[in-house]
Design a protein around this motif. Structure first.
Motif, PDB file in Angstrom:
ATOM      1  N   GLY A  31       0.817  -1.206   0.000  1.00 13.77           N
ATOM      2  CA  GLY A  31       0.000   0.000   0.000  1.00 13.77           C
ATOM      3  C   GLY A  31       0.848   1.252   0.000  1.00 13.77           C
ATOM      4  N   ARG A  32       0.383   2.285  -0.681  1.00 10.03           N
ATOM      5  CA  ARG A  32       1.087   3.552  -0.750  1.00 10.03           C
ATOM      6  C   ARG A  32       0.834   4.378   0.496  1.00 10.03           C
ATOM      7  NH1 ARG A  32       2.636   5.900  -5.274  1.00 10.03           N
ATOM      8  NH2 ARG A  32       1.627   7.862  -4.699  1.00 10.03           N
ATOM      9  N   MET A  33       1.686   5.365   0.719  1.00 11.39           N
ATOM     10  CA  MET A  33       1.446   6.272   1.839  1.00 11.39           C
ATOM     11  C   MET A  33       0.150   7.039   1.600  1.00 11.39           C
ATOM     12  SD  MET A  33       4.425   9.057   1.023  1.00 11.39           S
ATOM     13  CE  MET A  33       4.745   9.629  -0.647  1.00 11.39           C
ATOM     14  N   ASN A  34      -0.484   7.395   2.700  1.00 13.58           N
ATOM     15  CA  ASN A  34      -1.748   8.139   2.686  1.00 13.58           C
ATOM     16  C   ASN A  34      -2.882   7.357   2.029  1.00 13.58           C
ATOM     17  OD1 ASN A  34      -0.571  10.481   3.909  1.00 13.58           O
ATOM     18  ND2 ASN A  34       0.310  11.001   1.923  1.00 13.58           N
ATOM     19  N   ASN A  35      -2.768   6.017   2.054  1.00 16.50           N
ATOM     20  CA  ASN A  35      -3.850   5.145   1.607  1.00 16.50           C
ATOM     21  C   ASN A  35      -4.361   4.363   2.804  1.00 16.50           C
ATOM     22  OD1 ASN A  35      -4.159   4.358  -1.732  1.00 16.50           O
ATOM     23  ND2 ASN A  35      -2.645   5.851  -1.065  1.00 16.50           N
TER      24      ASN A  35
END
Length: 324
Positions: A31-35
């Protein structure tokens, strides 16, 4: 008790300790940051509980030119929370059970991972828990993402002791090698990361003496950065240089950085004489021992792109600052 059912079983998995202790080997989180992955019933997500939650997680990030929510969100019901979703980096578990609670745990199914569980005895109790813990929810997930980005930075960064400005002035910032040097005068250092389409992320740092209480409380922040911009950050045409956008007053907050009082400023920059602008984030650390402000600033130029994640990455870099 029937209303607890499957949801309570899932919560018990989130907050229970693993009997294997430190011997447990965790897969790498995805998962990406801010997800954010939200695990809650579809009916609750689509109703008042979901509305209350969206007020928090969809609130626009401060200081950006266009509205961008705190998180990109995926919602799944508890019965769909299977192996693929369990490896998510950031998980928020919401539901009605037999108690009101807020818990945060790390590295349950994967690493690095943050899981927050918010429960209520009924709808009103759950909504109240969400309201009371909104700031903590944002802080927990943001701090976890910052640490994840910093772990990546620590793997490959420019040696601060070989940067003239840092070595001369007795402080350091870990700048990843995805950035290239633009300037390093001994009093001002500038690094840039090029993005697609001629866009870029910029990182500056310098020190200024504390001459008055207004330097410490942020009243002179705009004047200081405009002076630095005129001296060190020229535009593409003669006579142009970076300034603080005149129509937008920066938001300034008191924070702690490297164990010292600091000013966090979120605002917009522009180039005097040119149509160029974007968001900036700066930290001015109050270094009382040396009667100075140690300033590190990041900005993004990406007029056709979302900027939240770029500014978040710059924040993670700047927060590696250490003052000798």
């Amino acid at each position: 008790m029937k209303k607890i059912g499957l949801f309570l079983a899932i919560i018990s998995l989130f907050i229970s300790c693993d009997t294997g202790g430190n011997q447990k080997t965790l897969k790498e989180a995805n998962g990406r940051m801010n997800n954010l992955l939200i695990v809650m019933k579809n009916s609750e997500w689509q109703g008042e509980i979901g509305d209350e939650l969206r007020k928090i997680i969809a609130e626009p990030v401060l200081g950006l030119p266009q509205p961008e929510a705190q998180f990109e969100v995926t919602q799944v019901p508890p019965e769909s929370f299977g192996t693929m979703f369990k490896a998510s980096r950031s998980i928020l578990n919401i539901g009605i059970v037999d108690k009101n609670s807020f818990t945060a745990v790390s590295d349950v199914y994967a690493s690095p991972q943050k899981i927050i569980t918010i429960t209520g005895k009924d709808k009103a109790g759950l909504i109240l828990e969400i309201q009371n813990n909104g700031k903590a929810l944002i802080s927990e997930f943001k701090n976890a993402d910052l640490l994840t980005v910093q772990r990546s930075i620590y793997k490959d960064y420019w040696d601060p002791t070989k940067m003239e400005t840092f070595s001369k002035n007795g402080y350091s910032v870990k700048i990843p090698k995805t950035f290239s040097k633009v300037d390093d005068t001994g009093n001002f250092v500038w690094y840039r990361m090029r993005l697609d389409g001629g866009n870029s992320m910029e990182l500056f740092s310098y020190t200024v003496p504390i001459k008055s209480i207004d330097d410490e409380n942020g009243n002179n922040l705009v004047a200081i950065r405009d002076t630095i911009g005129k001296k060190y950050i020229p535009g593409e045409i003669e006579g142009s240089y970076m300034i603080t956008e005149e129509a937008y007053t920066p938001h300034i907050f008191d924070v702690k950085l490297d164990g010292k009082n600091a000013l966090e400023a979120k605002g917009k920059w522009e180039v005097k004489g040119l149509y160029m602008a974007g968001p900036f984030l700066s930290y001015s650390v109050i270094d009382k021992a040396n009667n100075r402000l140690v300033v590190v600033e990041g900005l993004t130029y990406a007029p056709s792109m979302n900027k939240r994640d770029y500014m978040f990455e710059l924040e993670a870099i700047m927060k590696t600052i250490k003052i000798n």
